[in-house]
Write an enzyme that holds these catalytic residues in place. Structure first.
Site, PDB file in Angstrom:
ATOM      1  N   SER A  24       0.799  -1.220   0.000  1.00 15.71           N
ATOM      2  CA  SER A  24       0.000   0.000   0.000  1.00 15.71           C
ATOM      3  C   SER A  24       0.836   1.276   0.000  1.00 15.71           C
ATOM      4  CB  SER A  24      -0.936   0.012   1.204  1.00 15.71           C
ATOM      5  OG  SER A  24      -0.203   0.045   2.404  1.00 15.71           O
ATOM      6  N   THR A 127      -2.225   4.043   3.646  1.00 12.87           N
ATOM      7  CA  THR A 127      -1.272   5.134   3.699  1.00 12.87           C
ATOM      8  C   THR A 127      -0.542   4.997   5.010  1.00 12.87           C
ATOM      9  OG1 THR A 127      -2.781   6.550   2.451  1.00 12.87           O
ATOM     10  CG2 THR A 127      -1.135   7.668   3.805  1.00 12.87           C
ATOM     11  N   THR A 145       1.969   7.282   0.276  1.00  8.08           N
ATOM     12  CA  THR A 145       1.034   6.257  -0.188  1.00  8.08           C
ATOM     13  C   THR A 145       1.243   5.927  -1.664  1.00  8.08           C
ATOM     14  OG1 THR A 145      -1.311   5.649  -0.280  1.00  8.08           O
ATOM     15  CG2 THR A 145      -0.766   7.931  -0.813  1.00  8.08           C
ATOM     16  N   ARG A 155      -5.540   9.515 -11.330  1.00  4.45           N
ATOM     17  CA  ARG A 155      -6.269   9.836 -10.100  1.00  4.45           C
ATOM     18  C   ARG A 155      -5.273  10.022  -8.965  1.00  4.45           C
ATOM     19  NH1 ARG A 155      -6.668   8.040  -4.615  1.00  4.45           N
ATOM     20  NH2 ARG A 155      -8.749   8.480  -3.872  1.00  4.45           N
ATOM     21  N   VAL A 156      -5.475  11.061  -8.168  1.00  4.10           N
ATOM     22  CA  VAL A 156      -4.724  11.242  -6.937  1.00  4.10           C
ATOM     23  C   VAL A 156      -5.712  11.457  -5.800  1.00  4.10           C
ATOM     24  CG1 VAL A 156      -2.618  12.130  -8.020  1.00  4.10           C
ATOM     25  CG2 VAL A 156      -4.386  13.720  -7.294  1.00  4.10           C
ATOM     26  N   GLY A 157      -5.320  11.044  -4.634  1.00  2.00           N
ATOM     27  CA  GLY A 157      -6.169  11.197  -3.457  1.00  2.00           C
ATOM     28  C   GLY A 157      -5.807  12.431  -2.672  1.00  2.00           C
ATOM     29  N   THR A 178      -5.975   8.849   6.684  1.00  2.00           N
ATOM     30  CA  THR A 178      -6.042   8.079   5.462  1.00  2.00           C
ATOM     31  C   THR A 178      -7.493   7.688   5.228  1.00  2.00           C
ATOM     32  OG1 THR A 178      -5.209   6.150   4.269  1.00  2.00           O
ATOM     33  CG2 THR A 178      -5.579   5.874   6.633  1.00  2.00           C
ATOM     34  N   GLY A 179      -7.763   7.281   4.042  1.00  2.00           N
ATOM     35  CA  GLY A 179      -9.108   6.861   3.669  1.00  2.00           C
ATOM     36  C   GLY A 179      -9.229   6.924   2.167  1.00  2.00           C
ATOM     37  N   GLY A 181      -9.981   9.335  -0.682  1.00  2.00           N
ATOM     38  CA  GLY A 181     -10.004  10.788  -0.820  1.00  2.00           C
ATOM     39  C   GLY A 181     -11.321  11.357  -1.289  1.00  2.00           C
TER      40      GLY A 181
END
Length: 184
Positions: A24, A127, A145, A155-157, A178-179, A181
């Site tokens: 991860s 993360t 992460t 895609r980015v969080g 974390t989660g 986004g």
């Protein structure tokens, strides 16, 4: 051991970035739907200095590049090819974006159905965030992460966004999270 909080935050998350069994964080994390691992990281000290990188590929320690953004640029965030170019100019270690055999198999298995359903807590993301205080009471934090598995390329969080995935203030405190986004 008498070092700075910022140095400790950087070095602390580098342990996980380099862990070859981690899926991860770092280059051995799960890839996007095109089979490419993209990385995000940020670092911040308690005085509000912050650096962040997003959507970088092949960088062994993206947090080290984020640290260079703080120390050597007037910027807070660098992304993609520009950040990678900056890493090359600095001599930051870059590696081939080659998936470990078990990750390659997992990606190929996923491609059979190619269903992307980003559901919170299904263990396809994570993360590492670290906040700490040094012996003199100064705080710092870092967050790194490889993002959601099987995400769309590009895609980015939110983990590397200062104020979303990490915030540090010597007067108030520090937090990292974390989660998914899109749901934070």
């Amino acid at each position: 051991a008498g070092g700075s909080a910022l140095d400790a935050a950087e070095r602390g998350v580098m342990v996980t970035e380099a862990a070859v069994t981690n899926r991860s964080v770092g280059l051995t994390g799960y890839p996007d739907r095109d089979g490419i691992v993209t990385l995000d990281a940020c670092i911040m000290d308690g005085d509000g200095r912050a650096g962040s990188v997003s959507f970088v590929q092949g960088i062994k320690h993206p947090v080290a590049l984020a640290r260079k953004v703080i120390d050597q640029t007037p910027h807070v965030m660098m992304v993609g090819k520009g950040a990678e170019q900056y890493a090359r100019e600095l001599g930051i270690e870059q590696l081939a974006n080659t998936l470990p055999p078990d990750v390659q198999k997992a990606w190929e298995d996923w491609k059979r159905t190619a269903k992307y359903q980003p559901v919170i807590n299904i263990e396809n993301h994570d993360t590492i965030g670290l906040v700490l205080m040094d012996a003199s009471g100064r705080m710092a934090g870092a967050c790194t992460t490889s993002g959601l598995a099987w995400k769309m390329h590009g895609r980015v969080g939110a983990s590397q966004i200062i104020g979303a995935g990490l915030y540090v203030d010597n007067e108030v405190g520090a937090a990292t999270c974390t989660g998914v986004g899109e749901y934070e």
